[in-house]
Design a protein around this motif. Sequence first.
Motif, PDB file in Angstrom:
ATOM      1  N   ALA A 392     -66.975   1.017  66.330  1.00 44.14           N
ATOM      2  CA  ALA A 392     -67.171   1.871  67.497  1.00 44.14           C
ATOM      3  C   ALA A 392     -68.033   1.211  68.565  1.00 44.14           C
ATOM      4  CB  ALA A 392     -67.791   3.200  67.070  1.00 44.14           C
ATOM      5  N   GLU A 393     -69.015   0.406  68.165  1.00 45.86           N
ATOM      6  CA  GLU A 393     -69.957  -0.138  69.143  1.00 45.86           C
ATOM      7  C   GLU A 393     -69.255  -0.979  70.196  1.00 45.86           C
ATOM      8  OE1 GLU A 393     -72.379  -2.813  71.253  1.00 45.86           O
ATOM      9  OE2 GLU A 393     -71.015  -3.473  69.653  1.00 45.86           O
ATOM     10  N   ALA A 394     -68.346  -1.866  69.755  1.00 44.47           N
ATOM     11  CA  ALA A 394     -67.645  -2.734  70.707  1.00 44.47           C
ATOM     12  C   ALA A 394     -66.720  -1.914  71.604  1.00 44.47           C
ATOM     13  CB  ALA A 394     -66.849  -3.791  69.947  1.00 44.47           C
ATOM     14  N   ILE A 395     -66.089  -0.915  71.021  1.00 47.32           N
ATOM     15  CA  ILE A 395     -65.168  -0.076  71.799  1.00 47.32           C
ATOM     16  C   ILE A 395     -65.929   0.715  72.853  1.00 47.32           C
ATOM     17  CG2 ILE A 395     -63.586   1.883  71.647  1.00 47.32           C
ATOM     18  CD1 ILE A 395     -62.457  -0.757  70.656  1.00 47.32           C
ATOM     19  N   LYS A 396     -67.084   1.249  72.489  1.00 46.97           N
ATOM     20  CA  LYS A 396     -67.882   1.997  73.457  1.00 46.97           C
ATOM     21  C   LYS A 396     -68.400   1.080  74.553  1.00 46.97           C
ATOM     22  CE  LYS A 396     -71.560   5.380  73.949  1.00 46.97           C
ATOM     23  NZ  LYS A 396     -72.522   6.286  73.279  1.00 46.97           N
ATOM     24  N   TRP A 397     -68.789  -0.143  74.184  1.00 52.39           N
ATOM     25  CA  TRP A 397     -69.274  -1.101  75.195  1.00 52.39           C
ATOM     26  C   TRP A 397     -68.190  -1.374  76.237  1.00 52.39           C
ATOM     27  CZ3 TRP A 397     -67.639  -5.667  77.139  1.00 52.39           C
ATOM     28  CH2 TRP A 397     -68.535  -6.386  77.931  1.00 52.39           C
ATOM     29  N   MET A 398     -66.950  -1.540  75.803  1.00 56.81           N
ATOM     30  CA  MET A 398     -65.855  -1.816  76.741  1.00 56.81           C
ATOM     31  C   MET A 398     -65.760  -0.731  77.805  1.00 56.81           C
ATOM     32  SD  MET A 398     -62.792  -3.084  74.196  1.00 56.81           S
ATOM     33  CE  MET A 398     -63.045  -4.394  72.998  1.00 56.81           C
ATOM     34  N   ALA A 399     -65.923   0.530  77.391  1.00 58.37           N
ATOM     35  CA  ALA A 399     -65.825   1.636  78.344  1.00 58.37           C
ATOM     36  C   ALA A 399     -67.069   1.724  79.217  1.00 58.37           C
ATOM     37  CB  ALA A 399     -65.598   2.944  77.597  1.00 58.37           C
ATOM     38  N   CYS A 400     -68.233   1.696  78.606  1.00 61.14           N
ATOM     39  CA  CYS A 400     -69.470   1.936  79.344  1.00 61.14           C
ATOM     40  C   CYS A 400     -69.787   0.825  80.330  1.00 61.14           C
ATOM     41  CB  CYS A 400     -70.636   2.110  78.370  1.00 61.14           C
ATOM     42  SG  CYS A 400     -70.499   3.620  77.365  1.00 61.14           S
ATOM     43  N   ASN A 401     -69.337  -0.386  80.078  1.00 60.51           N
ATOM     44  CA  ASN A 401     -69.610  -1.499  80.979  1.00 60.51           C
ATOM     45  C   ASN A 401     -68.467  -1.746  81.962  1.00 60.51           C
ATOM     46  OD1 ASN A 401     -72.247  -3.188  80.119  1.00 60.51           O
ATOM     47  ND2 ASN A 401     -71.326  -2.188  78.332  1.00 60.51           N
TER      48      ASN A 401
END
Length: 1081
Positions: A392-401
Motif C-alpha cells: 500500500a505504501e508505494a501505491i499511496k505515494w504514487m497518488a499523493c505525490n
Amino acid sequence: MMAKIWLVLVSFMFIWKPQTQATIDPQSVAEAASDFGNEMYDLSIKFSGRDFLKQQFDLSSDTLNVKEINGTQMVLDIAEKVERMLDNKVKAVEKLVDAAERANFDQEYNDSLEYEYFNALLINDKDNNGDYLPLGGEFILTPDDHFNGIEVNLTHSTVQVPTNVYNMGTEVLNHIKFTDELDSTFEENYREDPTLTWQYFGSKTGFFRNFPGIKWDLGEADFDEYDCRKRPWYISAATSPKDIVILIDKSGSMLGILLEIAKHTARTIIDTLGDDDFFNVLAFNDTTSYTEPCFENEGMLVQANADNRKILKDSLDNLKAGGLAEFGIGLKDAFELLDKYKETTIESECNQAIIVITDGASKRHEEIFEQYNEDERVRVFTYLMGREVGGAEAIKWMACNNKGYYTQIATIADVDENVSKYIHVLSRPMVIKQIYNTIWTNVYMDDAASDEGLALMTTVAQPVFDKKNDTAEKGILLGVVGVDVPIVEILKLTPVYKLGARGYPFAITNNGYILFHPDLRPKWGDEIKPNYNSVDLAEVELSDANDTVLQEYVADYNMEMRNAMINTLTGETKIESVMHTSNLTRISVRNNSYFYTFLDETPFSFAIVLVEPFGFYILESTEKYFDDNHMPDTDKLYSAIDWRFNGNVTIARYWPYCSWSTEENKYLRKVALVERLYFSVLDTELAPDCDVDMINHLLLDLTITEEVQNHWETKYAAEDATGSGILTSFLGMRSGLSRWYNNPDFDSAYSFSEDYSETIEEDYYWRAVELGNDSILYSVPLVTDGSTPEINSTIKVTASTIVTFTKNGVGPTVVGTVGFQMLWDELASKVMQSQTCNSENIDCLLLDENGYILFSEDETQVGSPLGKPYLRLMTELVNVSVYQKYQLIDYQGMCSETEVFSSAGSTIFDPFFSITAMVSWWFHQFVMFLVQFSVYDWWYSSTVHAEYLQPQIFSFPCDQSRDYFKLKPESLPFTGFIEEACDSCKLNYSIHEVPKSNLVLVAMDNDCNCDPIEQLDITPTDYNSTDECQRLKVQRHRRRPPQCFNNDIEEDSSDCGGASFIKPSLLLLLACFCLQHLRML
C-alpha cells in the motif's frame, strides 16, 4: 410421304405461337392505366372537395398573403427566442447556487447533529402500529398535470438517500440541514417561471434533494441504487473534460476475487465518463496490452460515448491474471499514451489522469514519474484491491505525490462509494478559482413522463462551492445544482407550421449528437434504447450522394454542414437527402435547404430545414383574432368559436396550442381549447401559456373551411357516393385542424381523427405534398410484419391531394390536404373493368411509388411489398431502372437474441464424496469470508435455489440494413421480358404510369411459368461494417467545452485518501460468519 411430313410441319408453324414473342400489347396497358387514372382523378376531385376549398381561399384572398421565407433570418429569430428561454433556466440555477453557498457559509458544522428531514422513500409510510416511520411523517402530495400527473408537494422538497449512504451520517445530516434553505428559492423560481419542471441539488455526500417533493418509488428494485454523483449532470458540472488511462494490474497475484473486484472498479469508473472525455483501458503484467484488441496497434484514446464505453467494459470480460507485475512498463506505456494525445486536437485538452488498479506495488518507481510527470500535469489515482496492505505504501505515494487520491477497496460492495472520489479531486482547481462551469447534458428520457413527447429532457447544472475561509485552498465541492428543461419547451418556439410544407427543426450538441430531430427514436416498443442520446447528426441526415447505395460514411458536404454547426458557424447549404419515414416502411428523397446557427452560451447548435418546392412559402392573414399582446378581437372571436368547432372537427393531438394538462393532452384537446377561447372573451386576454400565432392560424382555417362540411354532404347525396364505395371525406390543414364527413349509408364509418390526429405529420399529408400539385396520392394499410390481411376483410383505400394558394405571383404555398376513403373492392372493380386486366391470360398489379401493392387479384397481397410475392419481378424492375433501390443503414436499430440459462442445481455425489466436498467447501467459505467480508454483502446476501429458467430474449443496439425502393417515372413506360428459370418461355410484362397519381399499372403474362425464388425478407438485417474495428477508430469532429480547469498553484493536495473499508475484529468476523450460514440453513 415427304409431302405429308412437310404439310404437318407447315401446319404446326401456323398453329404454334412461340412464347418468346410479346403476348401483352403495351398500348392496351397504357389505355387501361389512363382510363383508370382519369376515372379515379374525377372521383377524387368530386368527393375530396379540393376545388371547393380552393374557391373558399380565393374568396378570402383580400385578407391573405403568401410570404416567402428567409431561412437565414428565420433561424436567427428562432435562435434568439430559444436563447432567452434557456437563459431563464440558467438564472434559476444561479439563484439556487447562490442560496446553497450562503446557507452553507452561515451554518457551523455540528459533529453531534441530530436532524429530522423528509426522506423521499419513507414519507407517509407507517409501521405496524400505525405510527409514521422515522424520517417519514405526513407529507401532503397532490397530482399535478405540469409534472405529468405525478403527486407532488409544491412547497417542500424531499431528500433521497441511496442505500450505500448512511442516511443519518453526521456529514450527510449537516449537508441536508443547510440545503433545507433551498425550498424558498425553489418556490420563487417556479413562481417566476411556471415552465420550470424539476429543480434539485445533488450533494457530494450522496443525497439528492428534489423539488417539488415527491414520494420516491423503487419500482421492482429491492434497494435504492440511484446515486446522483454518478449522473452525467453531476459529473460534467463537477469536473472539466478529461483524458483517462485506466491501468489494471493483471499479474498472477490478482488471480480470483481481486481481479473481479478490479474489473468492477474499472467498469464503474468508465460509467463516470461522458462524451467530452477520452479514455482507454490498459492491462499489464510483464507486458502491457489494450483490453480491446482493436486499439492495440494504434495506441489511441477514444471518445467516451455510449458505444465505446460499452465496448471497453465488455472487453474486461476477457481479462485473465498471470505473470509478474512490471509496474515500470505499465506506467511508462500509460504516460506515453497521454503524451501522444496531448498535442492532438481530438483529445479533451484538459485534465489528464492515470487510474491504477492493483493489489500493491513493491516500489514507488520514482524515476518513471520524474521522467514523465515532473510538473505533475498528470494526476494519478490509485485503487488498492483487497485487505492486504503490504504494497500500500508505494501505491499511496504514487497518488499523493501526483495530485491524486488513494483508495483501498476490499470488496465489491466498497466499489460504488469509493470510485467517485476521484471526481471531487479533479474539481479542486475549478473550486479554488471560483469559476462556475455551466453545463448542458445530452438529451435523455424522463422515466416519470407518461408521454414520450413530454419525456425528452436536457439538464442545465452548475457546481456549488464551499466558500468558508478555512477551506478555500482545499477546493471543496459541496455538490451540484440542476434544472430540467423539457425539449418540448424548445419546440414550442419552433412550430413546424411556420417552416413551410415538410419543414422541420433540429439541434445538435458540441459532439454532433442529436438534441432533437424528427428521426430521433429513443424507444423500441416500450423499451428505452440504451444509446438513444448519442445518435450523431450524420446518422439521421443521410445524403443521396452516391445515387444508389448509401454507404456507411455519408457525403463530404453533409459532414461539412455537421462540422460547421459544431464550430458554431451560421450558414446554409443544400443537400439531396434520403430519410426513412412511415415507421421505417418508406423513404423520402428530398431537396433540403438547411439554415443553421449556434445557441449562445450553450453547447448546442440549431437548424431549420426547408424543403423544395413548397417549403419556402407560408400563408399569412391580415385579420387577427388576437394581437401580439394576447388581446382578442371579441366580436370576431366569439363568432368563430360559437359554432364552428361543432361537428366532426378536431385539432392536432400533440401540438402546443397551449400548455395542456395531462388529460387534455390525451383526450380533450378541442374541448379544452374552446374553453380557453371562451375565457379569453370573458377575461379580454388569452392565457399567457397559449401560442397566439398558432391559434390565429387555427381560427383562420376554421373559418375558411366552415362550409366544406355542407359541400361534402351535398355531393354525397347528389353523386351517389355510396355506389362508388366512398366512406369518408376529410381535410387536414397546416394549422393542425382536421374535418371529416362520414357516409351515413355505411355502418363502418368512424371518427377519422382516431387514426389521423396529427395532420401535417400523417402519411396522407406529407406524401401528397411530396407528390405535388394536381396529383392524387393513393394508399392502403401496409403489411410489413410478415403477416397477411384476412381474406374478404374491409380494406380502405385513402386518396389525398394538396390544396395550394398563390397571391400576386408569390407561391404556391400548401394550405392543406383534402381526400376521401373508399372501399378497396370498388377500386378493384375499376381496375378489372379494363379488357386487358380482365383477360384470363394477364395478371394486373397496381404499385405505389415505393413498390407496395395497392391492387392484386389476390387480395392477400394488398399492402405487401412487391418483392414478397414477386421477387423476380421486383428484381427485374430494379435492373431496368423502373425502381431505384436504396440500402439505408439504420444506426438506431435494435437486435434481439435468446439466451438459455442452465439450472443452479448441483450434481448428486456419492455419500463419501459429499462429506469430503462439504468439509472442503466449509473451509473454503471460511477463508473467502475472511477475505471478502463486508456488512453490505452479509446483510443482503440470499440463497440461490436450484431451478430451471425459461429462455430469455435480450435486446441490444445494433446497426441494421434496410432495403427501400423509389419509383423513377422518367423510366416509364417500359415493356420487357423475364427469361431466367422460366419453362422455355419469356414472361412478358408491361408497366405504365397511372396519370395524376403515385401509381403504376403492371400487366404480366400468366401463361409463362417461372420457378419461384425466395420471397423478399422485409425484416431488417443486422449490418456489419466491412471493417468494424476501423469504424471504431474513426473520431468524428467535435468541439471541446470552452472552459478547462486542470491546475491551480494554490491547490492543497495533501488530502490524498486512505483505506475506507470496515475493519471488524476477528471475534466479530467469526460471529458474523456463523450468523451468515445460519441464515442459509
